[in-house]
Write a protein that holds these residues in place. Structure first.
Motif, short mmCIF file in Angstrom:
data_model
loop_
_atom_site.label_atom_id
_atom_site.label_comp_id
_atom_site.label_asym_id
_atom_site.label_seq_id
_atom_site.Cartn_x
_atom_site.Cartn_y
_atom_site.Cartn_z
N CYS A 97 23.68 -0.71 -24.62
CA CYS A 97 24.39 0.30 -23.81
C CYS A 97 23.38 1.33 -23.33
CB CYS A 97 25.47 0.97 -24.66
SG CYS A 97 26.17 2.46 -23.92
N VAL A 98 23.36 1.56 -22.03
CA VAL A 98 22.41 2.52 -21.47
C VAL A 98 23.09 3.80 -20.98
CG1 VAL A 98 20.68 0.80 -20.81
CG2 VAL A 98 22.56 1.33 -19.24
N CYS A 99 24.36 3.95 -21.33
CA CYS A 99 25.08 5.16 -20.89
C CYS A 99 24.52 6.39 -21.61
CB CYS A 99 26.56 5.06 -21.22
SG CYS A 99 27.38 3.68 -20.42
N TYR A 120 34.47 5.52 -26.21
CA TYR A 120 33.58 4.91 -25.22
C TYR A 120 34.36 3.86 -24.43
CZ TYR A 120 29.81 2.07 -23.34
OH TYR A 120 28.99 1.35 -22.51
N THR A 123 31.81 0.52 -20.79
CA THR A 123 31.10 0.31 -19.52
C THR A 123 30.05 -0.81 -19.57
OG1 THR A 123 31.26 2.71 -19.40
CG2 THR A 123 29.99 1.61 -17.65
N CYS A 124 29.29 -0.87 -20.64
CA CYS A 124 28.16 -1.82 -20.69
C CYS A 124 28.51 -3.14 -21.39
CB CYS A 124 26.97 -1.19 -21.40
SG CYS A 124 26.35 0.28 -20.59
ZN ZN Z 1 27.16 1.93 -21.87
#
Ligand code: ZN
Length: 314
Positions: A97-99, A120, A123-124
């Motif tokens: 996850c890069v958020c 969360y 998203t990823c």
């Molecule tokens: Zn993420």
């Protein structure tokens, strides 16, 4: 052999609230004949204070608590955590996850719990084949999240009774490794507890929502038979109803010790919060005759200014 752990985190000194949880944990262990491991949870990088581990050990000893193994430092065990994280990634049960924290908060629909963290939104999930790919495509070192299955996790808390949580919707996919590669709390604790043979966990109810996440990790690591029994105890709070902290004055054990307050006097206050009216001059060991989990007050213990004055002999 049943085993428990005392697990101070050297991010700050032990205060009366932590001390009460440690005391109950120790009393249960010594009454029931459980083995006690002392584990220092020192993974929280910048929040770790130099020397706080020694101080925590000193505080526990001053209270008359002992243990059979340790101290074991989590910071020396990163290899074990990394290998568990790698296995979860390989099994498709975790993902990079890069958020940023900001993005995570902005995308979340509902804020969760008192710490203001958010669920969360996933998203990823399914976006990158590997941490390496996530890094190559985004230029950011990824954190690793556990992909929480859509199911209700149930367990029977030995103090609070039956619990049920839908981790996926109530808590979300949670971080098991930070972007710098260090293991996150949930993962490290499960790897350690499973390996150290911990069968009984006694902790504050501020960690109640960690438990279903940890149970999912045990299952994902194919260690379901090692899921411990949990005792979540009500925290000690101030008269404002908030958990004991700096705003309630200096309630560190070290501060009382330095002010000349005896361990016995502190133990008497802690005993009162366990439903025991103990006489002057008692030690933790004496409480073994009186401690009864079923008489532990169900509500939160309240620390008042009068308690502080009483401790200091005013
Ligand atoms: Zn993420």
């Amino acid at each position: 052999m049943r085993t428990t752990r005392l697990a101070p985190s050297p991010t700050g000194a032990l205060h009366l609230g932590n001390a009460r949880t440690f005391l109950v944990n120790w009393l249960l262990a010594r009454q029931q004949g459980w083995r006690i491991v002392l584990r220092i949870e020192d993974l929280d990088g910048p929040r770790i204070k130099a020397g706080a581990d020694r101080l925590a050990i000193e505080d526990l000893q001053w209270l008359g608590l002992d243990w059979d193994q340790g101290p074991i430092y989590q910071s020396t065990r990163q290899e074990k955590y990394s290998s568990a994280i790698r296995s979860l990634l390989d099994a498709g049960l975790a993902y990079p996850c890069v958020c940023s924290r900001k993005e995570t908060l902005a995308a979340a629909s509902a804020p969760h719990a008192e710490d203001g963290s958010a669920v969360y939104p996933g998203t990823c999930r399914g976006k990158y084949a590997s941490p390496e790919e996530a890094r190559r495509l985004t230029g950011k070192p990824p954190a690793i999240r556990f992909a929480a299955p859509a199911e209700i996790v149930r367990f029977d808390d030995a103090f609070l009774g039956p619990q049920a949580t839908n981790v996926a919707t109530e808590l979300g996919d949670f971080v098991i490794a930070k972007a710098d590669g260090t293991a996150a709390y949930q993962l490290a604790v499960v790897v350690d507890d499973a390996e150290m043979g911990v069968t009984d966990i006694v902790r504050g109810d501020d960690l109640l929502d960690s438990t279903p996440r940890q149970i999912l990790l045990y299952r994902a690591m194919k260690a379901s038979e090692r899921i411990p029994r949990y005792f979540h105890l009500p925290l000690v709070v101030g008269t404002d109803g908030r958990r004991l902290a700096k705003r309630h004055g200096d309630t560190r054990l070290a501060a009382y010790r330095e002010a000349g307050v005896s361990a016995s006097r502190v133990t008497r206050l802690l005993a009162r919060w366990c439903g025991i009216d103990a006489p002057a001059g008692i030690h933790s060991r004496d409480l073994l005759d009186w401690f009864d989990l079923s008489r532990l007050p169900r509500g939160r213990a309240v620390f008042t200014e009068q308690d502080d004055a009483w401790l200091r002999g005013r």
